[in-house]
Design a protein around this motif. Structure first.
Motif, PDB file in Angstrom:
ATOM      1  N   THR A   1       0.808  -1.218   0.000  1.00 27.93           N
ATOM      2  CA  THR A   1       0.000   0.000   0.000  1.00 27.93           C
ATOM      3  C   THR A   1       0.841   1.267   0.000  1.00 27.93           C
ATOM      4  OG1 THR A   1      -0.157  -0.125   2.426  1.00 27.93           O
ATOM      5  CG2 THR A   1      -1.918  -1.158   1.143  1.00 27.93           C
ATOM      6  N   ARG A   2       2.075   1.168   0.436  1.00 29.68           N
ATOM      7  CA  ARG A   2       2.943   2.342   0.452  1.00 29.68           C
ATOM      8  C   ARG A   2       3.172   2.878  -0.957  1.00 29.68           C
ATOM      9  NH1 ARG A   2       8.980   2.562   3.236  1.00 29.68           N
ATOM     10  NH2 ARG A   2       9.298   4.822   3.034  1.00 29.68           N
ATOM     11  N   TYR A   3       3.141   1.984  -1.936  1.00 29.49           N
ATOM     12  CA  TYR A   3       3.438   2.364  -3.307  1.00 29.49           C
ATOM     13  C   TYR A   3       2.231   2.302  -4.235  1.00 29.49           C
ATOM     14  CZ  TYR A   3       8.069   1.422  -1.429  1.00 29.49           C
ATOM     15  OH  TYR A   3       9.190   1.419  -0.639  1.00 29.49           O
ATOM     16  N   ALA A   4       1.165   1.679  -3.810  1.00 30.50           N
ATOM     17  CA  ALA A   4      -0.002   1.515  -4.674  1.00 30.50           C
ATOM     18  C   ALA A   4      -0.837   2.794  -4.714  1.00 30.50           C
ATOM     19  CB  ALA A   4      -0.857   0.348  -4.179  1.00 30.50           C
ATOM     20  N   ASP A   5      -1.005   3.353  -5.892  1.00 24.23           N
ATOM     21  CA  ASP A   5      -1.883   4.509  -6.070  1.00 24.23           C
ATOM     22  C   ASP A   5      -3.139   4.037  -6.805  1.00 24.23           C
ATOM     23  OD1 ASP A   5      -3.107   6.910  -6.378  1.00 24.23           O
ATOM     24  OD2 ASP A   5      -1.513   7.854  -7.542  1.00 24.23           O
ATOM     25  N   TRP A   6      -4.041   3.423  -6.044  1.00 25.75           N
ATOM     26  CA  TRP A   6      -5.267   2.871  -6.621  1.00 25.75           C
ATOM     27  C   TRP A   6      -6.118   3.957  -7.258  1.00 25.75           C
ATOM     28  CZ3 TRP A   6      -7.773  -0.537  -9.001  1.00 25.75           C
ATOM     29  CH2 TRP A   6      -9.173  -0.657  -8.943  1.00 25.75           C
ATOM     30  N   ALA A   7      -6.089   5.154  -6.707  1.00 32.46           N
ATOM     31  CA  ALA A   7      -6.916   6.236  -7.264  1.00 32.46           C
ATOM     32  C   ALA A   7      -6.535   6.554  -8.698  1.00 32.46           C
ATOM     33  CB  ALA A   7      -6.793   7.483  -6.394  1.00 32.46           C
ATOM     34  N   SER A   8      -5.249   6.471  -9.025  1.00 28.24           N
ATOM     35  CA  SER A   8      -4.827   6.778 -10.391  1.00 28.24           C
ATOM     36  C   SER A   8      -5.312   5.729 -11.381  1.00 28.24           C
ATOM     37  CB  SER A   8      -3.301   6.906 -10.461  1.00 28.24           C
ATOM     38  OG  SER A   8      -2.664   5.644 -10.324  1.00 28.24           O
ATOM     39  N   VAL A   9      -5.578   4.519 -10.902  1.00 28.13           N
ATOM     40  CA  VAL A   9      -6.065   3.445 -11.757  1.00 28.13           C
ATOM     41  C   VAL A   9      -7.593   3.432 -11.792  1.00 28.13           C
ATOM     42  CG1 VAL A   9      -6.083   0.946 -12.144  1.00 28.13           C
ATOM     43  CG2 VAL A   9      -3.989   2.078 -11.330  1.00 28.13           C
ATOM     44  N   SER A  10      -8.214   3.433 -10.631  1.00 28.19           N
ATOM     45  CA  SER A  10      -9.681   3.403 -10.589  1.00 28.19           C
ATOM     46  C   SER A  10     -10.284   4.667 -11.174  1.00 28.19           C
ATOM     47  CB  SER A  10     -10.174   3.208  -9.150  1.00 28.19           C
ATOM     48  OG  SER A  10      -9.767   4.288  -8.315  1.00 28.19           O
ATOM     49  N   GLY A  11      -9.515   5.752 -11.178  1.00 26.58           N
ATOM     50  CA  GLY A  11     -10.003   6.994 -11.766  1.00 26.58           C
ATOM     51  C   GLY A  11     -10.189   6.925 -13.264  1.00 26.58           C
ATOM     52  N   GLN A  12      -9.714   5.844 -13.904  1.00 23.03           N
ATOM     53  CA  GLN A  12      -9.916   5.668 -15.340  1.00 23.03           C
ATOM     54  C   GLN A  12     -11.340   5.221 -15.676  1.00 23.03           C
ATOM     55  OE1 GLN A  12      -7.149   6.666 -17.031  1.00 23.03           O
ATOM     56  NE2 GLN A  12      -6.539   6.957 -14.902  1.00 23.03           N
ATOM     57  N   VAL A  13     -12.064   4.731 -14.685  1.00 25.74           N
ATOM     58  CA  VAL A  13     -13.398   4.180 -14.931  1.00 25.74           C
ATOM     59  C   VAL A  13     -14.452   5.278 -14.770  1.00 25.74           C
ATOM     60  CG1 VAL A  13     -15.057   2.415 -14.234  1.00 25.74           C
ATOM     61  CG2 VAL A  13     -12.597   1.946 -14.100  1.00 25.74           C
ATOM     62  N   PRO A  14     -15.342   5.430 -15.732  1.00 26.19           N
ATOM     63  CA  PRO A  14     -16.374   6.463 -15.631  1.00 26.19           C
ATOM     64  C   PRO A  14     -17.289   6.241 -14.433  1.00 26.19           C
ATOM     65  CG  PRO A  14     -16.258   5.582 -17.856  1.00 26.19           C
ATOM     66  CD  PRO A  14     -15.421   4.695 -16.998  1.00 26.19           C
ATOM     67  N   ASP A  15     -18.002   7.289 -14.069  1.00 23.49           N
ATOM     68  CA  ASP A  15     -18.934   7.162 -12.966  1.00 23.49           C
ATOM     69  C   ASP A  15     -20.080   6.223 -13.359  1.00 23.49           C
ATOM     70  OD1 ASP A  15     -21.015   8.581 -14.349  1.00 23.49           O
ATOM     71  OD2 ASP A  15     -20.097  10.463 -13.764  1.00 23.49           O
ATOM     72  N   PRO A  16     -20.876   5.786 -12.390  1.00 19.10           N
ATOM     73  CA  PRO A  16     -21.930   4.793 -12.687  1.00 19.10           C
ATOM     74  C   PRO A  16     -22.915   5.236 -13.766  1.00 19.10           C
ATOM     75  CG  PRO A  16     -21.558   4.923 -10.316  1.00 19.10           C
ATOM     76  CD  PRO A  16     -20.756   6.035 -10.925  1.00 19.10           C
TER      77      PRO A  16
END
Length: 230
Positions: A125-140
């Motif tokens: 988790t120290r290095y994982a930037d999940w927001a930069s990846v999940s931010g690629q998916v459009p909103d619902p």
């Protein structure tokens, strides 16, 4: 009026790295690169003549916090492929880019898409930037509109390489990589998007990824950078 239908794969939905993630990577991984080249990069989209379905309309991007967890989908990850067992950074980055540029709203829900993408991430988790990846998916809402049009995309990867700034930074301080073993890789390719009534479009794609490849371990994805560097 016909409106351009925004695909989610590595487009303007990306958030970029959080300040904490950027600081950690600057200090522990590729400080010289981040100072001189302004960080690794994300796709900006490439010119395309693609037109959207008549009924499609743009919607606000989904912008998750860096701590947002991927949904646990009981139905699995739909069409999202499982991460390959690859221990070489460029090869893994090419596979990850192809995964990010591909989707199928006909048989994959938004939650499944996120769950499938999360499986590619480093568990550190120290290095994982999940927001930069999940931010690629459009909103619902936008994902639902994409699904209404049976929108799906496939991708081909042309090549992957270490950016010159990363190679220079590594040459200046070879030991810097041994803290986190995060490699910067830029991937180029093409994405083809298809939707109802014969709709089709193609775009050149490019992305710079942070890939973690510790010795004797398979690689994982750490982050998508906010702009592309060659």
């Amino acid at each position: 009026m016909r409106t351009r239908f925004p695909s989610f794969s590595l487009s303007s939905y990306g958030m970029g790295w959080s300040a904490n993630r950027r600081i950690a990577i600057v200090v522990l991984v590729v400080a010289a690169l981040l100072v001189s080249a302004g960080v690794v990069a994300l796709l900006s989209g490439g010119g395309s003549s693609q037109q959207s379905p008549d009924s499609a309309a743009s919607a606000p991007a989904h912008r998750p916090s860096s701590s947002e967890a991927a949904p646990e989908s009981a139905a699995g990850s739909g069409s999202v492929p499982k991460p390959p067992q690859i221990a070489e950074p460029v090869a893994y980055a090419k596979a990850a880019a192809q995964m990010l540029w591909s989707y199928d709203t006909r048989d994959t829900s938004r939650d499944q898409q996120l769950a499938g993408m999360r499986a590619w991430m480093t568990s550190e988790t120290r290095y994982a930037d999940w927001a930069s990846v999940s931010g690629q998916v459009p909103d619902p809402v936008l994902w639902s509109r994409m699904a209404d049009q049976d929108q799906h995309a496939s991708a081909g990867v042309a090549e992957g390489h270490y950016p010159s700034a990363f190679k220079a930074a590594l040459a200046d301080d070879p030991s810097a990589i041994t803290e986190a073993y995060i490699y910067v890789v830029t991937v180029n390719g093409k994405q083809q998007i298809v939707w109802k009534k014969g709709g089709v479009g193609a775009e050149e794609r490019a992305v710079t990824l942070a890939v973690q490849c510790r010795p004797d371990h398979d690689c994982t994805l750490a982050a998508i950078a906010p702009s592309v560097t060659q």
